[in-house]
Design a protein around this motif. Structure first.
Motif, PDB file in Angstrom:
ATOM      1  N   SER A  16       0.856  -1.190   0.000  1.00 53.13           N
ATOM      2  CA  SER A  16       0.000   0.000   0.000  1.00 53.13           C
ATOM      3  C   SER A  16       0.890   1.237   0.000  1.00 53.13           C
ATOM      4  O   SER A  16       2.075   1.172   0.340  1.00 53.13           O
ATOM      5  CB  SER A  16      -0.918   0.028   1.231  1.00 53.13           C
ATOM      6  N   GLU A  17       0.306   2.361  -0.361  1.00 55.56           N
ATOM      7  CA  GLU A  17       1.060   3.615  -0.404  1.00 55.56           C
ATOM      8  C   GLU A  17       1.579   3.992   0.972  1.00 55.56           C
ATOM      9  O   GLU A  17       2.691   4.485   1.132  1.00 55.56           O
ATOM     10  CB  GLU A  17       0.159   4.743  -0.952  1.00 55.56           C
ATOM     11  N   ARG A  18       0.771   3.739   1.992  1.00 61.54           N
ATOM     12  CA  ARG A  18       1.125   4.182   3.340  1.00 61.54           C
ATOM     13  C   ARG A  18       1.785   3.075   4.157  1.00 61.54           C
ATOM     14  O   ARG A  18       2.185   3.307   5.290  1.00 61.54           O
ATOM     15  CB  ARG A  18      -0.129   4.697   4.062  1.00 61.54           C
ATOM     16  N   THR A  20       0.549   0.318   5.548  1.00 66.36           N
ATOM     17  CA  THR A  20      -0.163  -0.124   6.749  1.00 66.36           C
ATOM     18  C   THR A  20       0.006  -1.628   6.926  1.00 66.36           C
ATOM     19  O   THR A  20       0.143  -2.376   5.958  1.00 66.36           O
ATOM     20  CB  THR A  20      -1.658   0.201   6.638  1.00 66.36           C
ATOM     21  N   THR A 117      10.152   1.233   0.444  1.00 73.40           N
ATOM     22  CA  THR A 117       9.527   0.203  -0.384  1.00 73.40           C
ATOM     23  C   THR A 117      10.558  -0.735  -0.993  1.00 73.40           C
ATOM     24  O   THR A 117      10.491  -1.947  -0.854  1.00 73.40           O
ATOM     25  CB  THR A 117       8.703   0.854  -1.509  1.00 73.40           C
TER      26      THR A 117
END
Length: 756
Positions: A16-18, A20, A117
Motif C-alpha cells: 500500500s502507499e502508506r 499499513t 519500499t
C-alpha cells in the motif's frame, strides 16, 4: 552452496502507499518464494541471480534470501496464486517479481532497518551478508539444529501458563509432504476410550486424572501475517492426534455452544493442512461445519467418517455408563467439564525444531517411529521435494507433481490387475540412467535406489559427504521429473507387451530371470526407453542379452566382474550423455561378445561336472529342452513357458549315480568317472516321473517311461535315439549337444541368433 558477495537489496512486504500493516503480503512472499514490487521497476530490473534480498516488515528485516531468477512480470512467473491472494495486490504486467530462496530469521536475528519500499542496501550490506551467511552456514552447510522440548497441555496449564500448545494467534499447518489424515475407527476409539476412562475415573482411577498422550514434533514458529501477528508451526508428528482432538472438541462445542470454555480457542482455524492440493483442507472444513444430526453414512471425507465414530462412542458411554464411580447409564456427559479436562489435563511433550527439512526428518526418526511411515518411497518424495525447493526454488505445488508419480503407478497397477512395479522400482531405473548419463562410478549401479538418492540429496544439499558422490559432479546433475514419468510409462508398456513376445524371445526373458545376472532384466526397459517400443526390435535385444547372460552363468559358477563390466558398458551405450550407438550396433555388440565365449562354453560342455552346480545344471538342461521344443516349432510362448519353466522337474542322471545294485554301482563309477555328471548324462524329467523310476534299469524301466510318459520332446527324442545307454552313447550325446549349442544349431548358437 557458496555464499555470493553480490549486491544487497531490500524489499518491503506491505502492499500500500502508506505501508499499513493490514496490507502486508509477507505470507504471499513466503508461500510462493517470491518478492515483487509495483514501483521502482527500473531499479528492480537490476536484480541479478545470486543477489541477496532482505525482506522487511516495517522497521524489521524478517527474512532474507538469494534471488534465484531474474526479474520479470509477475503474470509470467507461473505462480499458483489463490483468489484470496490475488485480491490483496495488483496482479498485472506492471508488477515485477523474482524468485527468492526464503530464509526466515528468528526474532533475535532480525535487524532493525529504515522504512522504504525498495532500494539497494549500501552502508549495511556487509552486515546483512554476515547475518545471512552465518544462518546459512549453521543450518544448511553444517546441518546444525536447535531443539526445544517442554511439557504442554492444549490450552490451559495450571503450573505454567506459557506451556500450552494452542497459544494466541498460533496456527498449526500440516505440510504438503505429509500423508492425509488417515486414522480409522480403531485408533480413534482407542484414544477417546482412554481419555474418557481417565476423565470419568474408570477402573479404579481418580476422576479427571491427568493423562499423557505422547510427543508432538513441530517446526519453529514463523511469522505468517504481520496484520495481526499470526504465527505458524508445521506439524512433523502429531497430525492424527491433533486432528482427532479438534473433531472431538468441535462436537462437544456443538452440544453447549454458549459455554465460556470455548473462549479464545479458535477451533475452526487452529489447524490447516496443505496436503493433496487443498483437498484435505476442504475435507477438514466440511467436517467442522457439518450437520452433526445428519452425518452421511458413506463419505470420502476421512474427517467426516471419524466424526460419526466419535459421536457413536460418546453415545455408547452415555447409554451404557462406565461403572467404577462413573455416571450411571443414560446420563449425559458433562460437556463443560470434559472439554475443560481435554484442554488442561491432557499432556504432550512438545518438541520444536529449527533445522532444514532433511535434518528435521532425521530428528523425527530418532524421536518417534509412529506417524509417517518413512519407507524408501516416502523418504524420496520428501527429499526430492526439498531438493527442488532448494536447488530450483519451485512452488510448493510442485509436491503435487511428485505425488502424481505415485498416483500414476497405482493407476497403472490397478489397470493391470496386479502389482507390476512400485515407486522404488522406478527410482532404481532412474538411478541407472543418472549414473550412466553423467559418468558416475559404476559401483553406484549396485546401490539400493533409496540409498543412492539419499546420498545424492545429502551431497547436493551439503548435509553429508559420501564416497563415490563427488560434490562437484552431483551439483552438475539435474534430477528431472520427466525422467520418472517417462520410465513409468516404458516400464508398464513393457509389462503389457511381454505377453506378445514370440516363444523363443519370451523363453529367453525367462532365462534372464533364471540366470546368475537376473538383476539386469531392467536393461530391456532402458533399451526400449532409448530405442522405442517396436516389438521385433525388443525381441532381438532380449534374445541376445539372454544368450550372453546364459553363457556367463554356465561358464562361471558364480557372478563375475567381467559380466558386470559388460552390462555397465551396455548401460553406457544406451544412456550416457552423447551416446550415439544404434540399436543394431548394441545388439551386434552383444552377439560379438557372446562369440568370444565360444571356446569357453565348448570347454564347459566338454569337461565340466555340471551336476555339481545346481544353477548350472538347471540352466544347461532347460536350455537343451528349450532348443528341442523350439526346433519342433509347435508350442506358442505360453505353452513353452508352462513346459520349460513352470513344470516341476528334476535333473535326471540317465545312467544312475547310485545304482540300486551296489556292486554294479562301483563298476559304473570306475568306468564312467566324471562323465556321470557331465551334460551328456543329464536331462530334464518331470519330478513325479523321475521319482517313480528312481534308479531302475535303463532298458527295462527308464527307456519305456521316457518314451511313453514324458511330455518333453527332448526326453522322447533321447529315447528314440538311444535304445541302449552306455559310456559311448553318453559321449556321443554330449558331442551332439555341444555342436547344437556351440556351433551347429540354427536356432541357438554362440555365433548365431535364436531364429535369426
Amino acid at each position: 552452496m557458496k555464499i555470493p558477495m553480490n549486491r544487497v537489496w531490500k524489499v518491503a512486504s506491505r502492499w500500500s502507499e502508506r505501508g499499513t500493516k493490514e496490507s502486508s503480503v509477507l505470507d504471499i512472499f513466503r508461500r510462493h518464494n517470491v518478492v515483487f514490487v509495483g514501483r521502482f521497476q527500473d531499479r528492480f530490473r537490476q536484480i541479478e541471480v545470486g543477489d541477496l534480498i532482505a525482506i522487511s516488515d516495517a522497521k524489521r528485516v524478517v527474512a532474507m534470501g538469494l534471488a534465484t531468477s531474474p526479474p520479470q512480470p509477475v503474470t509470467t512467473m507461473g505462480l499458483a496464486f489463490s483468489e484470496a491472494d490475488l485480491s490483496r495486490f495488483d496482479y498485472d504486467d506492471g508488477v515485477l517479481g523474482c524468485r527468492v530462496s526464503f530464509t526466515d530469521l528468528s526474532d533475535k536475528e532480525q535487524p532493525s532497518y529504515r522504512v522504504s519500499t525498495f532500494h539497494g542496501v549500501n552502508e549495511r550490506a556487509d552486515e546483512f551478508r554476515r547475518i545471512f551467511k552465518t544462518h546459512r552456514e549453521c543450518f544448511e552447510e553444517k546441518q546444525q539444529f536447535e531443539i526445544k522440548a517442554r511439557s504442554c497441555t492444549l490450552a490451559h496449564n495450571e503450573l505454567n501458563k506459557a506451556d500450552v500448545l494452542w497459544q494466541d494467534k498460533l496456527i498449526f499447518r500440516v505440510p504438503v509432504y505429509q500423508r492425509p489424515y488417515s486414522w480409522q475407527e480403531t485408533q480413534v476409539r482407542r484414544l477417546l476410550g482412554e481419555l474418557i476412562a481417565n476423565f470419568l475415573g474408570m477402573n479404579g482411577r481418580p476422576i479427571e486424572e491427568p493423562m499423557f498422550i505422547g510427543t508432538m514434533q513441530l517446526t519453529e514458529k514463523r511469522l505468517l501475517d504481520v496484520t495481526d501477528r499470526r504465527q505458524v508451526q508445521e506439524v512433523i508428528d502429531g497430525q492424527q492426534r491433533m486432528s482427532t482432538l479438534i473433531l472431538l472438541l468441535n462436537i462437544l462445542r456443538r452440544r453447549k455452544p454458549e459455554s465460556t470454555v470455548w473462549a479464545n480457542l479458535d477451533i475452526d482455524n487452529r489447524l490447516e493442512t496443505a496436503v493433496s492440493s487443498g483437498q484435505q483442507q476442504r475435507y477438514l472444513r466440511e467436517a467442522l461445519e457439518a450437520d452433526l444430526q445428519n452425518s452421511p453414512d458413506e463419505t470420502q471425507n476421512p474427517y467426516l467418517r471419524m466424526v460419526s465414530v466419535i459421536q457413536q462412542l460418546l453415545l455408547e458411554v452415555e447409554e451404557n455408563g462406565c461403572g467404577d464411580g462413573a455416571p450411571e447409564a443414560n446420563v449425559p456427559l458433562n460437556v463443560e467439564r470434559f472439554a475443560a479436562y481435554l484442554l488442561s489435563r491432557v499432556y504432550f511433550v512438545v518438541i520444536e525444531t529449527r533445522a532444514t527439512l532433511s535434518k528435521t526428518l532425521q530428528i523425527f526418526d530418532a524421536i518417534n517411529t509412529s506417524g509417517m511411515d518413512l519407507n524408501g518411497g516416502d523418504v524420496f518424495k520428501v527429499r526430492y521435494y526439498e531438493y527442488l525447493r532448494v536447488m530450483r526454488n519451485v512452488e510448493e505445488t510442485e509436491f503435487d507433481s511428485i505425488s502424481k508419480l505415485y498416483e500414476m503407478i497405482d493407476l497403472r497397477n490397478r489397470e493391470s490387475g496386479r502389482i507390476v512395479c512400485d515407486i522404488e522400482d522406478i527410482l532404481s531405473l532412474v538411478r541407472h540412467v543418472l549414473v550412466a548419463r553423467h559418468g558416475m562410478q559404476n559401483v553406484l549401479h549396485d546401490y539400493g535406489a533409496a540409498v543412492f538418492f539419499n546420498r545424492f540429496f545429502d551431497t547436493v544439499l551439503r548435509i553429508n559427504e559420501w564416497p563415490n558422490f563427488p560434490q562437484e559432479k552431483c551439483l552438475s546433475i539435474d534430477v528431472h521429473l520427466e525422467d520418472f514419468k517417462r520410465l513409468i510409462g516404458v516400464r508398464f508398456d513393457w509389462s503389457e507387451q511381454l505377453e506378445g513376445l514370440s516363444a523363443e524371445a519370451r523363453s529367453m526373458w525367462d532365462f534372464i530371470l533364471w540366470s546368475r545376472y537376473s538383476k539386469y532384466h531392467y536393461l530391456i526397459v532402458l533399451f526400449r526407453d532409448r530405442f522405442g517400443t517396436d516389438l521385433a526390435l525388443t525381441e532381438r535385444f532380449v534374445i541376445q542379452l539372454g544368450k550372453l547372460l546364459l553363457l556367463f552363468s554356465i561358464i562361471y559358477w558364480r557372478a563375475v566382474n567381467e559380466a558386470h563390466a559388460i552390462m555397465h558398458k551396455i548401460i553406457g551405450m544406451m544412456c550416457k550423455t552423447g551416446a550415439t550407438s544404434t540399436a543394431d550396433e548394441l545388439i551386434n555388440f552383444l552377439r560379438s561378445t557372446a562369440a568370444e565365449k565360444e571356446q569357453q562354453i565348448e570347454n564347459a560342455f566338454e569337461n565340466y561336472s555340471i551336476a555339481d552346480n545346481v544353477r548350472t545344471k538347471a540352466l544347461a538342461c532347460r536350455l537343451v529342452a528349450f532348443l528341442d521344443e523350439l526346433e519342433d516349432n509347435k508350442l506358442d510362448a505360453k505353452e513353452m513357458r508352462k513346459l520349460i519353466f513352470d513344470t516341476e522337474i528334476d535333473i535326471e542322471h540317465i545312467e544312475s549315480v547310485n545304482h540300486k545294485d551296489e556292486n554294479e554301482r562301483a563298476k559304473v563309477h570306475a568306468l564312467w568317472q566324471n562323465e556321470l555328471n557331465r551334460i551328456g548324462n543329464l536331462m530334464v524329467l518331470e519330478s513325479s516321473l523321475n521319482r517313480s523310476i528312481s534308479n531302475e534299469d535303463y532298458k527295462t524301466v527308464k527307456l519305456p517311461s521316457y518314451r511313453l510318459r514324458s511330455k518333453f520332446r527332448t526326453v522322447q527324442m533321447h529315447a528314440d535315439a538311444f535304445p541302449e545307454w552306455n559310456l559311448e552313447s553318453c559321449k556321443e550325446r554330449k558331442a551332439t549337444l555341444k555342436r547344437k549349442l556351440v556351433r551347429g544349431c540354427p536356432e541357438f548358437c554362440v555365433n548365431g541368433s535364436v531364429r535369426g
